[in-house]
Design a protein around this motif. Structure first.
Motif, short mmCIF file in Angstrom:
data_model
loop_
_atom_site.label_atom_id
_atom_site.label_comp_id
_atom_site.label_asym_id
_atom_site.label_seq_id
_atom_site.Cartn_x
_atom_site.Cartn_y
_atom_site.Cartn_z
N PRO A 111 0.81 -1.10 0.07
CA PRO A 111 -0.05 0.05 0.09
C PRO A 111 0.95 1.22 -0.01
CG PRO A 111 0.23 -0.70 2.29
CD PRO A 111 1.02 -1.92 1.19
N ASP A 112 0.22 2.60 -0.48
CA ASP A 112 1.05 3.75 -0.39
C ASP A 112 0.56 4.42 1.07
OD1 ASP A 112 2.27 3.93 -2.95
OD2 ASP A 112 0.28 3.82 -3.73
N PHE A 113 -0.60 4.04 1.63
CA PHE A 113 -1.12 4.18 2.81
C PHE A 113 -2.07 3.53 3.23
CE2 PHE A 113 -3.22 6.98 -0.35
CZ PHE A 113 -4.70 7.08 0.10
N ILE A 114 -2.57 3.67 4.33
CA ILE A 114 -3.66 2.63 5.13
C ILE A 114 -4.62 3.62 5.54
CG2 ILE A 114 -4.10 0.63 6.57
CD1 ILE A 114 -1.16 0.04 6.30
N VAL A 115 -5.94 3.11 5.51
CA VAL A 115 -7.11 3.82 6.29
C VAL A 115 -7.76 2.73 7.17
CG1 VAL A 115 -9.25 4.99 5.97
CG2 VAL A 115 -7.39 5.46 4.47
N GLY A 116 -7.85 2.76 8.58
CA GLY A 116 -8.28 2.18 9.40
C GLY A 116 -9.45 2.78 10.11
N VAL A 117 -10.03 1.77 10.82
CA VAL A 117 -11.42 2.41 11.62
C VAL A 117 -11.30 1.83 13.06
CG1 VAL A 117 -13.91 2.49 11.52
CG2 VAL A 117 -12.68 2.17 9.43
N VAL A 118 -10.87 2.94 13.82
CA VAL A 118 -10.80 2.89 15.12
C VAL A 118 -12.04 2.45 15.99
CG1 VAL A 118 -10.76 5.29 16.16
CG2 VAL A 118 -9.54 3.51 17.34
N SER A 119 -13.24 2.97 15.34
CA SER A 119 -14.35 2.85 16.16
C SER A 119 -15.14 1.68 15.91
CB SER A 119 -15.22 4.10 15.80
OG SER A 119 -15.39 4.30 14.34
N ALA A 120 -14.54 0.92 14.91
CA ALA A 120 -15.28 -0.31 14.47
C ALA A 120 -15.24 -1.57 15.58
CB ALA A 120 -14.99 -0.67 13.04
N CYS A 121 -13.97 -2.00 15.66
CA CYS A 121 -13.48 -2.89 16.55
C CYS A 121 -12.05 -3.06 16.97
CB CYS A 121 -13.91 -4.35 15.88
SG CYS A 121 -13.07 -4.90 14.69
N ASP A 122 -11.54 -3.86 17.86
CA ASP A 122 -10.28 -3.70 18.20
C ASP A 122 -9.35 -4.00 17.01
OD1 ASP A 122 -11.40 -3.09 20.74
OD2 ASP A 122 -10.90 -5.23 21.37
N PRO A 123 -9.47 -5.01 16.05
CA PRO A 123 -8.61 -5.26 15.30
C PRO A 123 -8.63 -4.25 14.04
CG PRO A 123 -9.87 -7.38 15.51
CD PRO A 123 -10.50 -6.09 16.39
N HIS A 124 -9.85 -3.41 13.67
CA HIS A 124 -9.71 -2.45 12.77
C HIS A 124 -9.03 -1.29 13.20
CE1 HIS A 124 -13.37 -4.62 11.01
NE2 HIS A 124 -12.99 -4.06 10.00
N ALA A 125 -8.47 -1.23 14.22
CA ALA A 125 -7.56 -0.27 14.73
C ALA A 125 -6.16 -0.66 14.68
CB ALA A 125 -7.76 0.30 16.14
N LYS A 126 -5.95 -1.74 15.51
CA LYS A 126 -4.64 -2.43 15.88
C LYS A 126 -3.99 -3.36 14.61
CE LYS A 126 -3.08 -1.29 19.15
NZ LYS A 126 -2.68 0.29 19.59
N TRP A 127 -4.62 -3.94 14.04
CA TRP A 127 -4.10 -4.66 12.80
C TRP A 127 -3.26 -3.82 11.86
CZ3 TRP A 127 -7.98 -7.75 9.22
CH2 TRP A 127 -7.31 -8.25 8.08
N TRP A 128 -4.22 -2.76 11.52
CA TRP A 128 -3.65 -1.83 10.56
C TRP A 128 -2.25 -1.12 11.01
CZ3 TRP A 128 -5.17 -3.82 6.66
CH2 TRP A 128 -6.45 -4.38 6.72
N GLU A 129 -2.23 -0.81 12.57
CA GLU A 129 -0.74 -0.49 12.97
C GLU A 129 0.24 -1.34 12.54
OE1 GLU A 129 -2.22 1.27 16.93
OE2 GLU A 129 -0.13 0.58 17.19
N LEU A 130 -0.05 -2.41 12.64
CA LEU A 130 1.12 -3.47 12.49
C LEU A 130 1.43 -3.40 10.97
CD1 LEU A 130 -0.07 -6.65 14.62
CD2 LEU A 130 2.00 -5.28 15.01
N THR A 131 0.32 -3.50 10.14
CA THR A 131 0.65 -3.48 8.72
C THR A 131 1.37 -2.16 8.16
OG1 THR A 131 -1.70 -4.52 8.48
CG2 THR A 131 -0.63 -3.70 6.58
N ALA A 132 0.97 -0.98 8.72
CA ALA A 132 1.44 0.16 8.56
C ALA A 132 2.98 0.05 8.98
CB ALA A 132 0.79 1.35 9.13
N ARG A 133 3.53 -0.22 10.07
CA ARG A 133 4.68 -0.37 10.56
C ARG A 133 5.31 -1.41 9.63
NH1 ARG A 133 8.26 0.24 14.77
NH2 ARG A 133 9.44 -1.36 15.39
N HIS A 134 4.74 -2.22 9.04
CA HIS A 134 5.89 -3.44 8.32
C HIS A 134 6.03 -2.99 6.91
CE1 HIS A 134 6.44 -7.54 6.68
NE2 HIS A 134 5.94 -7.00 5.44
#
Lengths: 411, 380
Positions: A111-134
């Motif tokens: 990806p060039d950037f990532i859009v997550g949704v913190v309000s949806a559920c725990d993974p919808h916020a934190k999974w993307w953090e790991l992906t963005a860091r990777h």
């Protein structure tokens, strides 16, 4: 005269071919230097498409991975890298694919950037953090209020609109492409039309025999999730609506004779959609389900339409009524409506270890179905994207007894 | 004699009941990211849910087995009538389980006030306007329950009172960090947890008494560690193992990043007297938040490394409640960052399946590893 009608199976072939071309398009976009964004299955595709961004949803890719029986290996890959097996199996499988640089049609483009949704559920916020860091790319998290009940206060809507506008600014920064309101308006219009058409298809499921079951509808959902805001989604649903109307007119259903109509609650077992075939073989059809009707489609299910003349307001309303953004009183009332109006005689509640948002509160819904509608429920525990969690033989044995019970009770 | 906050925790309903007898309202809360100052200024005592030891019975019929003990404990005590006296419930969106629990309670007791408060993950004008409107709406809802109307003067006083409380707790943390062993970690954590269940004026008095009695003694030898994650108060009760194992392993806790510790919204509400107190409170709720769900793990890693530098931390022990997704999701980011900075870490599952023996083996192994000072991590 040649019969040009499409069967449910042929509609599925159309969808599968388009799915392949969609993933090819994302790869081509990356090759040609067009911006590619990862987003969650609840991501605001309308806004991203309007701004010239190609949208890639790893969650959707996980479902394909499951269907091709590849999820187990990817879950194990993630678990070998400190991702707890107690975490969401979408996230585990998606992260496993990322770490392995592999997937059902090869690795997803970076990806060039990532859009997550913190309000949806725990993974919808934190999974993307790991992906963005990777991938070392920017991460944008959309936030939203959460309401236990249906009422929307003006500041809830205003904040949601503000978050969507903040995202538009972020995308401009990342891509250098300007936000053009007319383009956005058109994408939201197309999304509204797709949802309205989808709602008509859902209405047709009330017919006996039901012309489309859950197996068909979870496939249809692909367009509502990944293609909302694109012309292709409208074209697809119009085609399905036309064919489904025709089936209703001819009295054709998923089953010729329905022994039992069921309501299904939670995400399907993506690695074992054959459970619906098995149910059909027992004379049971899932006439209505929570997943296709209440999650993305909640605003429309509740009777809302995109009619405010303000595309930001329309999209904000859709978001505020995602199942992830409302509390149990709303979830419960939607389940009651679905089971009652679609004539369900029994319910299957999948207690999904991978999705607490949808699973917590199921016992209250089961109780309400029984007390208010006399509908009995069966529940089982598994995970939607980890085949290690499910035993088909045991499931068949238990559900078989439940179906017999339902049939006996009706005699 | 040192003030022992563990005694406060033993009588955790006393303060709420007293407040009610005096005509006030009592609001059960989960997470410090709820507007405690606003509630107090309206005559409402916010009390944080604590976890009860014991097995869970009826709650298991409502919550799936893959939810944390904390949510089960809260529901259990709602069902058995322990929390019958509460005038309402306010939880912050720190995880999906707590939102789900609020939903169950709102269905089971529809006549009760139940609210999910969202402290924004971001910090911009839209979020600021949202929180301002949300706080005003909340004040009206509290008033409809019988609370006093919001007033700038009372809110100003409440902010000042809570700020004093934060300063006193920070003073204890700083003193402990500089003089590990001068005050036991159970005392520090009990002090913070007690803040959540009693009125702040009394709590401030007790904190001052505690500060008077803790003195810098001869330096205690041991390995300086930092605790992170989430710890429930039952681990502080006498007879529980964690802290005695730490002591016997010669571990000195110098700082923590626990939800029931330093993450208890211990940063001052900034601004000065004369500024609109509501604006000050709004500003204090701007993101990122202390809770893992609403803050990037890299920020957390930065805070841990800062504490390591300031207090000479030699290792980090993560206390992870079973099924706590936001914390579990942070681990794969935090451990490598700590490792890159030569800070070893240990992950311990607490309040779940880990027995005393298993915990002891892991903690002792970790302490031995620290004495060899290799930057590694152990997942237990």
């Amino acid at each position: 005269m040649k019969d040009d009608r499409l069967s449910n199976r042929e509609i599925a072939q159309v969808r599968k071919a388009y799915t392949k071309s969609y993933y090819a398009r994302i790869r081509q976009a990356k090759k040609e230097g067009r911006p590619v964004a990862y987003t969650t299955a609840l991501g605001p595709t309308e806004l991203l498409y309007a701004m010239g961004v190609d949208v890639c949803m790893p969650e959707n890719y996980v479902t394909i991975c499951c269907a091709k029986q590849m999820a187990k290996g990817f879950c194990e890959e993630a678990e070998s890298r400190s991702i707890s097996p107690d975490l969401c199996s979408y996230a585990r499988c998606g992260l496993g694919m990322m770490y392995s640089m592999d997937g059902p049609m090869g690795a997803l483009p970076e990806p060039d950037f990532i859009v997550g949704v913190v309000s949806a559920c725990d993974p919808h916020a934190k999974w993307w953090e790991l992906t963005a860091r990777h991938y070392n790319v920017p991460l944008f998290l959309i936030d939203s209020s959460y309401r236990l009940r249906r009422k929307v206060e003006p500041h809830h809507e205003a904040w949601m609109i503000s978050e969507l506008k903040r995202l538009a600014g972020f995308v401009e920064e990342q891509t250098g492409l300007p936000f053009v309101e007319d383009d956005f308006r058109e994408c939201v219009r197309l999304s509204g039309e797709a949802h309205a058409t989808f709602a008509e298809i859902q209405e047709l499921r009330k017919h006996i025999p039901a012309p489309r079951g859950m197996r068909e509808m979870v496939g249809d959902l692909f367009y509502l999730i990944t293609q909302a805001g694109r012309r292709e989604s409208v074209d697809y649903y119009r085609m399905v609506l036309k064919e489904t109307r025709e089936r209703v007119r001819r009295g054709e259903g998923v089953l010729d004779e329905e022994r039992v109509r069921l309501y299904f609650h939670n995400i399907p077992l993506w690695f074992n959609l054959q459970i619906f075939d098995w149910l059909a073989a027992q004379g049971a059809v899932v006439a209505m389900d929570f997943y296709t009707n209440h999650v993305w489609h909640g605003f429309f299910f509740d009777g809302g339409r995109f009619d405010s003349e303000d595309p930001f307001r329309d999209l904000a309303r859709k978001w505020l009524f995602f199942d992830n953004h409302v509390g149990l009183p709303v979830k419960l009332s939607r389940s009651l409506i679905s089971a009652r109006e679609w004539g369900c005689q029994g319910a299957i509640f999948f207690s999904n270890r991978s999705c607490k948002v949808y699973s917590i509160g199921q016992p209250e819904q089961m109780r309400a179905l029984e007390q208010e509608l006399g509908i009995r429920s069966f529940t089982f525990e598994a995970e939607m994207a980890d085949p290690r969690s499910f035993s088909m033989d045991r499931w068949k044995e238990h559900v078989g007894m439940f179906l017999d019970f339902l049939v006996d009770a009706r005699r | 004699m040192q003030t022992d906050f563990r005694n406060v925790l033993k009588e955790r309903h006393k303060w709420g009941l007293q407040h009610q007898e005096n005509g006030g309202l009592v609001m059960g809360c989960y997470s410090a990211m709820v507007p405690e100052e606003l509630m107090w200024s309206c005559g409402v005592l916010p009390i944080q849910f604590l976890m009860s030891p014991g097995t869970y019975g009826e709650s298991q019929a409502y919550l799936p087995p893959y939810t944390c003990d904390c949510s089960k404990s809260i529901l259990e005590e709602y069902l058995d009538g322990t929390y019958r006296y509460l005038d309402g419930l306010m939880v912050s969106h720190v995880c999906e389980t707590i939102r789900g629990l609020a939903g169950i309670l709102s269905v089971r007791w529809p006549e009760r006030f139940v609210h999910v408060f969202t402290a924004p993950a971001c910090n911009d004008l839209g979020a600021r306007r949202y929180i301002r409107a949300e706080l005003m709406s909340l004040a009206e809802k509290l008033q409809s329950l019988g609370a006093a109307p919001m007033s700038p003067e009372r809110l100003e006083e409440a902010i000042s009172l809570y700020n004093t409380n934060r300063e006193l707790i920070n003073e204890i943390y700083h003193f402990r960090g500089q003089n590990p062993g001068a005050v036991e970690p159970e005392q520090v954590l009990s002090a913070v947890m007690s803040a959540g269940i009693m009125p702040r004026p009394q709590h401030n008095r007790m904190l001052r008494e505690l500060l008077k009695t803790i003195h810098k003694g001869p330096e205690r030898a041991g390995t300086r560690i930092i605790l992170a994650g989430l710890l429930f108060e039952i681990e502080l009760a006498e007879g529980n193992n964690l802290f005695s194992i730490l002591r016997e392993s010669n571990a000195l806790v110098v700082w923590d990043d626990l939800a029931s510790g330093m993450r208890y919204r211990l940063e001052r509400v900034e601004g000065s007297k004369g500024d609109d107190p509501l604006d000050r409170l709004v500003e204090s709720f701007m993101g990122p938040q202390p809770a893992p769900l609403r803050s990037p793990a890299e920020r957390k890693a930065g805070q841990l490394l800062k504490a390591v530098r300031e207090y000479g931390g030699e290792g980090v022990i993560f206390l992870i409640p079973k099924y706590c997704d936001p914390i579990l999701f942070e681990i794969p980011t935090l451990i490598p960052i700590l490792k890159e900075n030569d800070v070893p870490s240990l992950c311990l599952e607490v309040s779940g399946s880990l027995s005393e023996g298993q915990m002891r083996v892991r903690v002792e192994a970790f302490m031995e590893m620290l004495s060899g000072s290799s930057a590694d991590s152990i997942w237990a």
